[in-house]
Design an enzyme around this catalytic site. Structure first.
Site, PDB file in Angstrom:
ATOM      1  N   VAL A  69       0.912  -1.282  -0.012  1.00 22.50           N
ATOM      2  CA  VAL A  69       0.019  -0.103   0.036  1.00 22.50           C
ATOM      3  C   VAL A  69       0.799   1.234  -0.009  1.00 22.50           C
ATOM      4  O   VAL A  69       0.311   2.224  -0.227  1.00 22.50           O
ATOM      5  CB  VAL A  69      -0.893   0.041   1.174  1.00 22.50           C
ATOM      6  CG1 VAL A  69      -2.140  -0.646   0.917  1.00 22.50           C
ATOM      7  CG2 VAL A  69      -0.321  -0.137   2.373  1.00 22.50           C
ATOM      8  N   THR A 111       3.536   2.595   5.991  1.00 27.73           N
ATOM      9  CA  THR A 111       2.511   1.744   5.759  1.00 27.73           C
ATOM     10  C   THR A 111       1.190   2.675   6.033  1.00 27.73           C
ATOM     11  O   THR A 111       0.274   2.824   5.331  1.00 27.73           O
ATOM     12  CB  THR A 111       2.584   0.594   6.352  1.00 27.73           C
ATOM     13  OG1 THR A 111       3.439  -0.161   5.717  1.00 27.73           O
ATOM     14  CG2 THR A 111       1.164  -0.098   6.113  1.00 27.73           C
ATOM     15  N   TYR A 136       3.842   3.042  15.420  1.00 27.08           N
ATOM     16  CA  TYR A 136       2.341   2.361  15.221  1.00 27.08           C
ATOM     17  C   TYR A 136       1.602   3.712  15.565  1.00 27.08           C
ATOM     18  O   TYR A 136       0.340   3.916  15.022  1.00 27.08           O
ATOM     19  CB  TYR A 136       2.066   1.068  16.008  1.00 27.08           C
ATOM     20  CG  TYR A 136       0.955   0.543  15.750  1.00 27.08           C
ATOM     21  CD1 TYR A 136       0.684  -0.204  14.627  1.00 27.08           C
ATOM     22  CD2 TYR A 136      -0.093   0.570  16.906  1.00 27.08           C
ATOM     23  CE1 TYR A 136      -0.847  -0.792  14.464  1.00 27.08           C
ATOM     24  CE2 TYR A 136      -1.225  -0.068  16.732  1.00 27.08           C
ATOM     25  CZ  TYR A 136      -1.554  -0.811  15.611  1.00 27.08           C
ATOM     26  OH  TYR A 136      -2.801  -1.528  15.571  1.00 27.08           O
ATOM     27  N   TYR A 186      -9.081  14.889   4.201  1.00 26.24           N
ATOM     28  CA  TYR A 186      -9.650  14.423   2.735  1.00 26.24           C
ATOM     29  C   TYR A 186     -11.111  14.434   3.148  1.00 26.24           C
ATOM     30  O   TYR A 186     -11.779  14.851   1.767  1.00 26.24           O
ATOM     31  CB  TYR A 186      -9.163  12.846   2.356  1.00 26.24           C
ATOM     32  CG  TYR A 186      -8.021  13.032   1.592  1.00 26.24           C
ATOM     33  CD1 TYR A 186      -6.575  13.102   2.198  1.00 26.24           C
ATOM     34  CD2 TYR A 186      -7.956  12.684   0.404  1.00 26.24           C
ATOM     35  CE1 TYR A 186      -5.569  12.926   1.733  1.00 26.24           C
ATOM     36  CE2 TYR A 186      -6.803  12.732  -0.371  1.00 26.24           C
ATOM     37  CZ  TYR A 186      -5.619  12.767   0.174  1.00 26.24           C
ATOM     38  OH  TYR A 186      -4.498  12.925  -0.506  1.00 26.24           O
TER      39      TYR A 186
HETATM   40  P1  NAD Z   1      -2.415  -8.494  10.696  1.00 29.42           P
HETATM   41  O1  NAD Z   1      -0.929  -8.411  11.170  1.00 29.42           O
HETATM   42  O2  NAD Z   1      -2.760 -10.016  10.841  1.00 29.42           O
HETATM   43  O3  NAD Z   1      -2.906  -8.000   9.406  1.00 29.42           O
HETATM   44  C1  NAD Z   1      -2.324  -6.852   8.634  1.00 29.42           C
HETATM   45  C2  NAD Z   1      -2.325  -7.100   7.370  1.00 29.42           C
HETATM   46  O4  NAD Z   1      -1.615  -6.133   6.556  1.00 29.42           O
HETATM   47  C3  NAD Z   1      -1.392  -8.471   6.988  1.00 29.42           C
HETATM   48  O5  NAD Z   1      -2.016  -9.302   6.115  1.00 29.42           O
HETATM   49  C4  NAD Z   1      -0.274  -7.756   6.548  1.00 29.42           C
HETATM   50  O6  NAD Z   1       0.536  -8.521   5.427  1.00 29.42           O
HETATM   51  C5  NAD Z   1      -0.736  -6.430   5.623  1.00 29.42           C
HETATM   52  N1  NAD Z   1       0.281  -5.576   5.314  1.00 29.42           N
HETATM   53  C6  NAD Z   1       0.983  -4.870   6.300  1.00 29.42           C
HETATM   54  N2  NAD Z   1       1.607  -3.842   5.587  1.00 29.42           N
HETATM   55  C7  NAD Z   1       1.220  -3.946   4.427  1.00 29.42           C
HETATM   56  C8  NAD Z   1       1.717  -3.130   3.324  1.00 29.42           C
HETATM   57  N3  NAD Z   1       2.808  -2.377   3.216  1.00 29.42           N
HETATM   58  N4  NAD Z   1       0.921  -3.373   1.969  1.00 29.42           N
HETATM   59  C9  NAD Z   1       0.141  -4.350   2.053  1.00 29.42           C
HETATM   60  N5  NAD Z   1      -0.383  -5.130   2.878  1.00 29.42           N
HETATM   61  C10 NAD Z   1       0.374  -4.966   4.151  1.00 29.42           C
HETATM   62  O7  NAD Z   1      -3.151  -7.632  11.667  1.00 29.42           O
HETATM   63  P2  NAD Z   1      -4.648  -7.760  12.228  1.00 29.42           P
HETATM   64  O8  NAD Z   1      -4.847  -7.686  13.565  1.00 29.42           O
HETATM   65  O9  NAD Z   1      -5.547  -8.429  11.231  1.00 29.42           O
HETATM   66  O10 NAD Z   1      -5.076  -5.777  12.188  1.00 29.42           O
HETATM   67  C11 NAD Z   1      -5.501  -5.475  10.861  1.00 29.42           C
HETATM   68  C12 NAD Z   1      -5.668  -3.930  11.052  1.00 29.42           C
HETATM   69  O11 NAD Z   1      -6.570  -3.604  12.199  1.00 29.42           O
HETATM   70  C13 NAD Z   1      -4.470  -3.236  11.270  1.00 29.42           C
HETATM   71  O12 NAD Z   1      -4.400  -1.906  10.749  1.00 29.42           O
HETATM   72  C14 NAD Z   1      -4.313  -2.982  12.696  1.00 29.42           C
HETATM   73  O13 NAD Z   1      -3.758  -1.578  13.016  1.00 29.42           O
HETATM   74  C15 NAD Z   1      -5.816  -2.917  13.135  1.00 29.42           C
HETATM   75  N6  NAD Z   1      -6.092  -3.134  14.523  1.00 29.42           N
HETATM   76  C16 NAD Z   1      -6.066  -4.381  14.956  1.00 29.42           C
HETATM   77  C17 NAD Z   1      -6.247  -4.889  16.124  1.00 29.42           C
HETATM   78  C18 NAD Z   1      -6.286  -6.284  16.872  1.00 29.42           C
HETATM   79  O14 NAD Z   1      -6.362  -6.323  17.901  1.00 29.42           O
HETATM   80  N7  NAD Z   1      -6.134  -7.139  16.187  1.00 29.42           N
HETATM   81  C19 NAD Z   1      -6.505  -3.739  17.166  1.00 29.42           C
HETATM   82  C20 NAD Z   1      -6.461  -2.465  16.709  1.00 29.42           C
HETATM   83  C21 NAD Z   1      -6.151  -2.104  15.394  1.00 29.42           C
END
Ligand code: NAD
Ligand code: UDP
Length: 312
Positions: free
Chosen positions: A59, A92, A145, A159
């Site tokens: 991304v 990212t 982060y 935006y």
């Molecule tokens: P995860 O690490 O399993 O999923 C993140 C995905 O993004 C992965 O598949 C990874 O390969 C992809 N990714 C990372 N950098 C990338 C890039 N530069 N280009 C394309 N793809 C990229 O984590 P998750 O728990 O599924 O989290 C998903 C989203 O939710 C994230 O944005 C995270 O910040 C947010 N979030 C999750 C939680 C939680 O508790 N799981 C809490 C708060 C926020």
């Protein structure tokens, strides 16, 4: 009506469940991921579906497509993964948001940002309400982060205000469930893996710090409900489970549910580790008519069963 939907980070833990739900609702889903923390195993069962497409892409580079909606989830989420290459994590969050917002502006798509409770940092307000501005160390080990996600929220607002982009900002609190990466270092996956192997359960600090754990199905339900709200509602909105547990209580529950022989050991608390976290979900209740349904014990049983299968 069938929609074309782009999910960035779609091969990750939350993203793969989201793709599945959107497909089940009859949509055409494009999953974009660079597999930094995502896994092919998370989406392999979807590849047979003709309405599912996978795109390997990062991304931080622009991407062009025609869709109705964009869910922007691409970003490593666990502390060890996002701290592995902090500069990349910032790129990212920030460049990913710019690229996806630019796309949404051009094609007039609705776009949802997966933000986080980490925007509140180590909170001095408890439980955390959406109007709390947070307590983040801008130069600490979590800053790549936390500040990346805060900047992404600012980009979304700008935006929206300057270019009328239709946005939704969702602040996700700790979520767990099947397809968490077994080695992502997060507390639920760590404790379950340790318990299933009868290894020591590693509590950082005294274990009195708290978190509120939301089961993945509830979280994804809230995410889709938020995307489907009228355009005037942009958030931010907290989505998480408001029932708070101490980390030591989580360890004890996981030992009980797995019948493990593991012992609890205490290790140093990492820098800037928030002492407490619990969402105020009044806005989600009122606007989305949403609240979590799965209690911690049931959610952990499902997650333990998933980890048992992948260990074998
Ligand atoms: P995860 O690490 O399993 O999923 C993140 C995905 O993004 C992965 O598949 C990874 O390969 C992809 N990714 C990372 N950098 C990338 C890039 N530069 N280009 C394309 N793809 C990229 O984590 P998750 O728990 O599924 O989290 C998903 C989203 O939710 C994230 O944005 C995270 O910040 C947010 N979030 C999750 C939680 C939680 O508790 N799981 C809490 C708060 C926020
Ligand atoms: N934690 C722990 N042992 C572990 C992993 C995490 O005690 O093996 C603690 C961690 O210090 C934090 C809490 O559990 O206080 C939640 O950590 P996690 O990394 O899951 O998420 P976050 O800190 O981002 O909420």
């Amino acid at each position: 009506m069938k929609k074309r939907i782009l999910v960035t980070g779609g091969a990750g833990f939350l993203g793969s469940h989201l793709c599945e739900k959107l497909l089940n609702e009859g949509n055409d889903v494009v999953c974009l991921d660079n597999f930094f923390t995502g896994q092919k195993e998370n989406i392999v069962h979807l590849l047979r579906n003709p309405y599912f497409e996978f795109v390997r892409h990062d991304v931080i580079m622009p991407y062009m497509i025609e869709v109705d909606e964009i869910y922007n989830l691409a970003c490593p989420a666990s502390p060890i993964h996002y701290q592995y290459n902090g500069i990349k994590t910032i790129k990212t969050s920030v460049m990913g948001a710019i690229n996806m917002l630019g796309l949404a502006k051009r094609i007039k798509a609705k776009i949802l940002q997966a933000s986080t409770s980490e925007v509140y940092g180590d909170p001095t307000v408890h439980p955390q309400t959406e109007n709390y501005w947070g307590n983040v160390n801008p130069i600490g080990i979590r800053a790549c982060y936390d500040e990346g996600k805060r900047c992404a929220e600012a980009l979304f607002m700008n935006y929206h205000n300057q270019n009328d982009v239709r946005i939704k900002i969702m602040r996700i609190f700790n979520t767990y469930g099947p397809r968490m990466h077994p080695k992502d270092g997060r507390v639920v996956s760590n404790f379950i893996m340790q318990a299933l192997k009868d290894e020591d359960i590693t509590i950082y600090g005294d274990g009195n710090q708290s978190r509120s754990f939301c089961y993945v199905d509830d979280l994804i339900d809230g995410m889709v409900k938020l995307m489907n709200t009228d355009d005037f509602f942009i958030g931010p909105v907290n989505i998480g489970n408001p029932i708070e547990f101490k980390i030591i209580e989580l360890a004890q529950l996981i030992i009980k549910l797995t019948g493990s022989k593991s012992k609890i050991v205490k290790l140093p608390l990492p820098q800037d580790d928030p002492l407490q976290r619990k969402p105020d979900i009044d806005i989600a209740r009122k606007v989305l008519k949403w609240e979590p349904k799965v209690n911690l014990e049931q959610g952990l049983i499902n997650t333990i069963n998933y980890f048992k299968n992948i260990i074998q």
